[in-house]
Write a protein that holds these residues in place. Structure first.
Motif, short mmCIF file in Angstrom:
data_model
loop_
_atom_site.label_atom_id
_atom_site.label_comp_id
_atom_site.label_asym_id
_atom_site.label_seq_id
_atom_site.Cartn_x
_atom_site.Cartn_y
_atom_site.Cartn_z
N ALA A 254 0.83 -1.21 0.00
CA ALA A 254 0.00 0.00 0.00
C ALA A 254 0.86 1.25 0.00
O ALA A 254 0.53 2.24 -0.67
CB ALA A 254 -0.92 0.00 1.21
N LEU A 255 1.95 1.24 0.73
CA LEU A 255 2.85 2.39 0.73
C LEU A 255 3.56 2.56 -0.60
O LEU A 255 3.83 3.68 -1.04
CB LEU A 255 3.86 2.27 1.87
CG LEU A 255 3.29 2.44 3.28
CD1 LEU A 255 4.36 2.14 4.32
CD2 LEU A 255 2.73 3.83 3.47
N ALA A 256 3.85 1.43 -1.25
CA ALA A 256 4.55 1.51 -2.54
C ALA A 256 3.63 1.97 -3.66
O ALA A 256 4.03 2.76 -4.52
CB ALA A 256 5.14 0.14 -2.89
N ILE A 257 2.38 1.50 -3.66
CA ILE A 257 1.47 1.81 -4.76
C ILE A 257 0.62 3.05 -4.47
O ILE A 257 -0.09 3.54 -5.35
CB ILE A 257 0.58 0.58 -5.08
CG1 ILE A 257 -0.03 0.68 -6.47
CG2 ILE A 257 -0.52 0.42 -4.07
CD1 ILE A 257 0.86 0.25 -7.54
N GLY A 258 0.70 3.57 -3.26
CA GLY A 258 -0.11 4.71 -2.85
C GLY A 258 -0.02 5.92 -3.75
O GLY A 258 -1.06 6.48 -4.13
N PRO A 259 1.16 6.37 -4.12
CA PRO A 259 1.24 7.54 -5.01
C PRO A 259 0.61 7.31 -6.38
O PRO A 259 0.09 8.25 -6.99
CB PRO A 259 2.75 7.78 -5.15
CG PRO A 259 3.34 7.19 -3.93
CD PRO A 259 2.48 6.00 -3.60
N GLY B 138 -4.87 11.34 2.20
CA GLY B 138 -3.66 11.28 1.41
C GLY B 138 -3.36 9.85 1.01
O GLY B 138 -3.96 8.89 1.50
N SER B 139 -2.42 9.69 0.12
CA SER B 139 -2.09 8.34 -0.35
C SER B 139 -1.34 7.54 0.72
O SER B 139 -1.32 6.32 0.65
CB SER B 139 -1.25 8.41 -1.62
OG SER B 139 -0.02 9.07 -1.36
N ARG B 140 -0.75 8.22 1.67
CA ARG B 140 -0.02 7.54 2.76
C ARG B 140 -0.54 8.00 4.12
O ARG B 140 0.24 8.20 5.04
CB ARG B 140 1.46 7.83 2.64
CG ARG B 140 2.06 7.22 1.40
CD ARG B 140 3.52 7.46 1.32
NE ARG B 140 4.03 6.87 0.10
CZ ARG B 140 5.30 6.88 -0.24
NH1 ARG B 140 6.17 7.45 0.54
NH2 ARG B 140 5.68 6.31 -1.35
N ASP B 141 -1.82 8.12 4.26
CA ASP B 141 -2.45 8.56 5.49
C ASP B 141 -2.29 7.46 6.55
O ASP B 141 -2.84 6.37 6.42
CB ASP B 141 -3.92 8.85 5.26
CG ASP B 141 -4.61 9.41 6.48
OD1 ASP B 141 -3.91 9.98 7.33
OD2 ASP B 141 -5.84 9.27 6.58
N PRO B 142 -1.53 7.73 7.62
CA PRO B 142 -1.27 6.68 8.62
C PRO B 142 -2.51 6.26 9.38
O PRO B 142 -2.65 5.08 9.73
CB PRO B 142 -0.23 7.31 9.55
CG PRO B 142 -0.31 8.77 9.32
CD PRO B 142 -0.81 8.96 7.93
N LEU C 143 -2.09 5.52 -6.94
CA LEU C 143 -3.54 5.55 -6.78
C LEU C 143 -4.03 6.74 -5.97
O LEU C 143 -5.15 6.72 -5.46
CB LEU C 143 -3.99 4.25 -6.09
CG LEU C 143 -3.67 2.96 -6.83
CD1 LEU C 143 -4.05 1.77 -5.99
CD2 LEU C 143 -4.37 2.93 -8.16
N ALA C 144 -3.24 7.78 -5.85
CA ALA C 144 -3.59 8.93 -5.02
C ALA C 144 -4.86 9.62 -5.50
O ALA C 144 -5.60 10.17 -4.69
CB ALA C 144 -2.43 9.92 -4.99
N HIS C 145 -5.14 9.59 -6.77
CA HIS C 145 -6.33 10.27 -7.28
C HIS C 145 -7.62 9.53 -6.90
O HIS C 145 -8.70 10.08 -7.03
CB HIS C 145 -6.24 10.44 -8.79
CG HIS C 145 -6.29 9.17 -9.56
ND1 HIS C 145 -5.21 8.35 -9.70
CD2 HIS C 145 -7.31 8.56 -10.21
CE1 HIS C 145 -5.56 7.30 -10.42
NE2 HIS C 145 -6.84 7.40 -10.74
N LEU C 146 -7.53 8.31 -6.43
CA LEU C 146 -8.72 7.54 -6.04
C LEU C 146 -9.08 7.70 -4.56
O LEU C 146 -10.17 7.32 -4.16
CB LEU C 146 -8.50 6.05 -6.33
CG LEU C 146 -8.33 5.67 -7.79
CD1 LEU C 146 -8.03 4.18 -7.91
CD2 LEU C 146 -9.57 6.01 -8.57
N THR C 147 -8.17 8.22 -3.76
CA THR C 147 -8.42 8.36 -2.32
C THR C 147 -8.96 9.75 -2.05
O THR C 147 -8.21 10.71 -1.88
CB THR C 147 -7.14 8.11 -1.52
OG1 THR C 147 -6.13 8.99 -1.98
CG2 THR C 147 -6.66 6.68 -1.67
N TYR C 148 -10.27 9.85 -1.99
CA TYR C 148 -10.93 11.14 -1.77
C TYR C 148 -10.91 11.48 -0.28
O TYR C 148 -11.38 10.71 0.55
CB TYR C 148 -12.37 11.08 -2.28
CG TYR C 148 -13.12 12.37 -2.08
CD1 TYR C 148 -12.88 13.46 -2.89
CD2 TYR C 148 -14.04 12.50 -1.06
CE1 TYR C 148 -13.55 14.65 -2.71
CE2 TYR C 148 -14.72 13.67 -0.86
CZ TYR C 148 -14.48 14.75 -1.70
OH TYR C 148 -15.15 15.93 -1.51
N GLY C 149 -10.37 12.60 0.07
CA GLY C 149 -10.39 13.07 1.45
C GLY C 149 -9.23 12.61 2.30
O GLY C 149 -9.09 13.05 3.43
#
Length: 76
Positions: free
Chosen positions: A21-26, A36-40, A28-34
């Motif tokens: 998830a941390l590797a692919i997060g950037p 961040g791509s690496r929101d802990p 898929l960042a446009h799919l995570t509404y509200g």
């Protein structure tokens, strides 16, 4: 013993999943509404939910099997 074996597999899967998830997060960042791509908080909440469900999935059948009489279970 059964729960410990199951949780080893769960923890390995959670580790691999969090790393993925941390590797692919950037990407898929446009799919995570509200979030961040690496929101802990989101990652830890998802990991905690999966861990809780898998703990119950390991514990409940093991507890049910521990309540059975071995001689009665082998009669069938």
């Amino acid at each position: 013993m059964i729960v410990a074996q199951g949780l080893r597999i769960v923890l390995a899967g959670l580790g691999i999943g969090l790393a993925g998830a941390l590797a692919i997060g950037p990407v898929l960042a446009h799919l995570t509404y509200g979030t961040g791509s690496r929101d802990p908080i989101a990652l830890l909440a998802a990991a905690a939910a999966l861990f809780t469900v898998s703990l119950l999935a390991c514990y409940l059948p093991a507890r049910r099997a521990a309540d059975l009489d071995p001689v009665e279970a082998l009669r069938f």
